[in-house]
Enzyme design. Structure first.
Site, PDB file in Angstrom:
ATOM      1  CG  HIS A 372       1.620  43.068  33.599  1.00 29.44           C
ATOM      2  ND1 HIS A 372       1.832  43.667  32.386  1.00 29.44           N
ATOM      3  CD2 HIS A 372       1.953  44.011  34.530  1.00 29.44           C
ATOM      4  CE1 HIS A 372       2.281  44.900  32.563  1.00 29.44           C
ATOM      5  NE2 HIS A 372       2.351  45.134  33.871  1.00 29.44           N
ATOM      6  CD  GLU A 373       1.138  44.471  37.954  1.00 27.71           C
ATOM      7  OE1 GLU A 373       2.279  44.830  38.282  1.00 27.71           O
ATOM      8  OE2 GLU A 373       0.385  45.189  37.276  1.00 27.71           O
ATOM      9  CG  HIS A 376       6.427  44.529  36.551  1.00 24.08           C
ATOM     10  ND1 HIS A 376       7.129  45.179  35.560  1.00 24.08           N
ATOM     11  CD2 HIS A 376       5.121  44.903  36.388  1.00 24.08           C
ATOM     12  CE1 HIS A 376       6.290  45.914  34.829  1.00 24.08           C
ATOM     13  NE2 HIS A 376       5.073  45.761  35.308  1.00 24.08           N
ATOM     14  CE1 TYR A 387       7.552  50.294  34.868  1.00 26.14           C
ATOM     15  CE2 TYR A 387       6.856  52.287  36.007  1.00 26.14           C
ATOM     16  CZ  TYR A 387       6.552  51.128  35.319  1.00 26.14           C
ATOM     17  OH  TYR A 387       5.238  50.792  35.097  1.00 26.14           O
ATOM     18  CD  GLU A 396       4.215  48.502  32.862  1.00 27.72           C
ATOM     19  OE1 GLU A 396       3.220  47.817  32.526  1.00 27.72           O
ATOM     20  OE2 GLU A 396       4.580  48.619  34.042  1.00 27.72           O
ATOM     21  CG  ASP A 471       2.984  55.974  32.962  1.00 26.31           C
ATOM     22  OD1 ASP A 471       3.305  55.499  34.067  1.00 26.31           O
ATOM     23  OD2 ASP A 471       2.614  55.294  31.988  1.00 26.31           O
ATOM     24  CG  HIS A 476       1.538  52.020  32.147  1.00 32.22           C
ATOM     25  ND1 HIS A 476       2.179  52.666  33.175  1.00 32.22           N
ATOM     26  CD2 HIS A 476       1.341  50.747  32.567  1.00 32.22           C
ATOM     27  CE1 HIS A 476       2.357  51.827  34.177  1.00 32.22           C
ATOM     28  NE2 HIS A 476       1.860  50.654  33.837  1.00 32.22           N
TER      29      HIS A 476
END
Length: 550
Positions: A372-373, A376, A387, A396, A471, A476
């Site tokens: 996942h990271e 990015h 974002y 995300e 956020d 998220h």
């Protein structure tokens, strides 16, 4: 999961130094001004994304450093001449000599060595890299800053004299070959000497391969260099967060084994560091043994192994060279802060907390989170989705989707011929490290986002203010909606087709402001490109309709 690791006060990212310390304290103020101007010019070409490292004689520049041009030696020399103030040279044509040009159909680099008074400087090089489109994207290497040469005598010996002197330093049965003397400049303790470099190599009484440096004006041996290397890539192992023994690609340096993988296609290297529960002072993870075991190594072992799995996935399925498709190194920092319950991509590297042992354990242990990271990083180098609000939620969501795709690709050993299965239970993120004392839960579910307080339909979209405290528009939270659509698509057409469609849509069609509806259109077009107007297109349309994205 995406946060800022460090915020630079300047748009140019300077590694290991600051703009004021880049040799701008030179006596000549004109050169200082020229250097600042050159850096600002490169920053402009790179759209504020210039990376620069200039420390201990090592120079690294990365970004879009030039306009599109004809690739080759001339373009490289012109670039170096135009940026001579950064390099500390006077004339690229006379201070540097091109010794190699290599093209692999994707990238081209021209290698130079430094020259002083027409003589090559030993162990210097400068590489100019072009991408396939004709832009210079990086320059790296090392040059001697000082040009003065110290003489140790008033005579000049011949090459034959130097060979004779070098031979006399050793006792041997016979040489492998008759040595030759190469005239070079060598730097020792910050002082340049003009020398003859002579290689002495023999088998008996002991295997020896030394370079002997004989000063030209005195015949004195300045130094010897042992060419027998015990260093290099080596295979080791380690025990990961879950107690599994993992095969690791390491690098041996003398008697230490370091978590540095230089063997993988598609990246300049995978390097894994230990922050020792701080935010700086990182050290490359190393051990005197090539088997990494024990509590302190669990997180680094997982980070190192999982990073390799992600790179292999993108390379094998999409022929992608690392996250930026330019072969960037993959750097992971483990043991970030104390009891830090998060992991994030900061735009340049991966950061992993250890968790507090209750909400999370070592976050690098979960391949889905790592994937996942790192995804990015792919997103920021392709669509670069903003974002905020829907584009941020989509950012995300795509990271979650590839988190599932990559972890299942690994789980079912697809690269070794295994079948890439669709299984509802796999469509979660973080189940391996979330609430380690509780089984059966996860951080998020793509199959049923409502299990973890995410909406799964536009009717339940959560409207939040576009501020950090909410956020950035609930990125998220609302990612659950496109997540549900992705799950339904994969359920209908399978994992491999889903991966190919999502990747093509991300790379070829999405842009920074793509919202949910536009994402649907991008995916539909990508599916049609790959498979025509068939079941795949219908599956995407039905899936998005079912979550209220029409």
């Amino acid at each position: 999961m995406k946060r800022k690791f460090a915020v630079a006060s300047l748009s140019i990212i300077l590694f290991g130094t600051s703009i004021n310390s880049l040799s701008l304290k030179a006596a000549d103020p004109i050169k200082s001004i020229e250097k600042r101007q050159a850096i600002q010019r490169l920053e402009g070409l790179s759209n504020g994304k210039l990376k620069m490292y200039d420390k201990n004689g090592q120079l690294f520049l990365s970004g879009q450093l030039s306009k599109k041009q004809k690739v080759g030696k001339k373009a490289a020399i012109d670039f170096l001449q135009n940026n001579k103030s950064i390099l500390g040279i006077e004339n690229a044509s006379s201070d540097l000599e091109a010794v190699k040009t290599k093209n692999d159909n994707k990238h081209t680099y021209v290698k130079f060595v430094q020259v002083i008074n027409g003589i090559k400087v030993d162990n210097t090089c400068l590489n100019v890299h072009f991408n396939r489109k004709g832009y210079i994207t990086s320059v790296n290497g090392n040059l001697e800053k000082f040009k003065e040469i110290k003489s140790l005598g008033g005579r000049t010996i011949s090459a034959e004299d130097a060979v004779s002197i070098a031979k006399k330093q050793y006792s041997y049965d016979s040489l492998r070959f008759e040595p030759k003397a190469e005239e070079v400049i060598v730097n020792k303790n910050g002082i340049n000497y003009q020398v003859y470099k002579v290689n002495i190599s023999f088998m008996k009484p002991n295997i020896t391969n030394h370079d002997v440096y004989v000063e030209v004006h005195s015949g004195k041996v300045i130094k010897t260099e042992n060419n027998i290397r015990m260093n290099g890539p080596i295979t080791g192992s380690g025990v990961d967060v879950f107690g599994k023994k993992r095969k690791l690609s390491l690098y041996r340096v003398s008697e230490k084994y370091k978590m540095k993988d230089v063997t993988r296609d598609g990246t300049e290297g995978i390097l894994t560091y230990n922050l020792n529960n701080k935010t700086s002072g990182e050290k490359l993870v190393s051990s005197t043994k090539k088997a990494f075991s024990g509590e302190k190594y669990k997180a680094p072992v997982s980070a190192h192994y999982n990073a390799g799995s992600v790179i292999d996935f993108y390379r094998k399925l999409f022929d992608r060279d690392s996250l930026d498709d330019e072969g960037m190194p993959i750097v992971s920092y483990t043991h970030y802060k104390k009891k830090f319950n998060n992991a994030f991509w900061d735009g340049y590297e991966m950061i992993y907390g250890d968790g507090d042992g209750k909400k999370f354990t070592y976050l690098s242990g979960d391949l889905g989170i790592v994937a996942h990271e790192m995804t990015h990083g792919v997103i920021s180098n392709t669509a670069d989705l903003e974002y905020h609000n829907e584009s941020g939620s989509l950012n995300e969501s795509i990271a979650d989707v590839f988190g599932v795709l990559i972890s299942t690709y690994d789980k079912y050993k697809v690269s070794s011929g295994g079948k890439w299965k669709f299984n509802k239970k796999d469509w979660v993120i973080g189940d391996g490290v979330y609430t380690p004392r509780k089984t059966g839960d996860a951080l998020r579910s793509l199959a049923d986002p409502t299990l973890y307080e995410q909406p799964d339909n536009m009717d339940d979209y959560v409207y939040c203010d576009d501020v950090k405290e909410e956020d950035w528009g609930g990125v998220h939270l609302n990612s659950g909606i496109p997540n549900k659509a992705a799950y339904l698509i994969a359920k209908k057409i399978g994992m491999e087709k889903t991966a190919k469609i999502y990747y093509r849509a991300l790379v070829e069609y999405m842009n920074p402001s793509t919202d949910f509806e536009d994402a649907k259109n991008c995916l539909l077009q990508a599916a049609e490109d790959l498979y025509g107007e068939k079941a795949e297109v219908q599956a995407i349309s039905v899936a998005f309709d079912s979550v209220g994205i029409y």
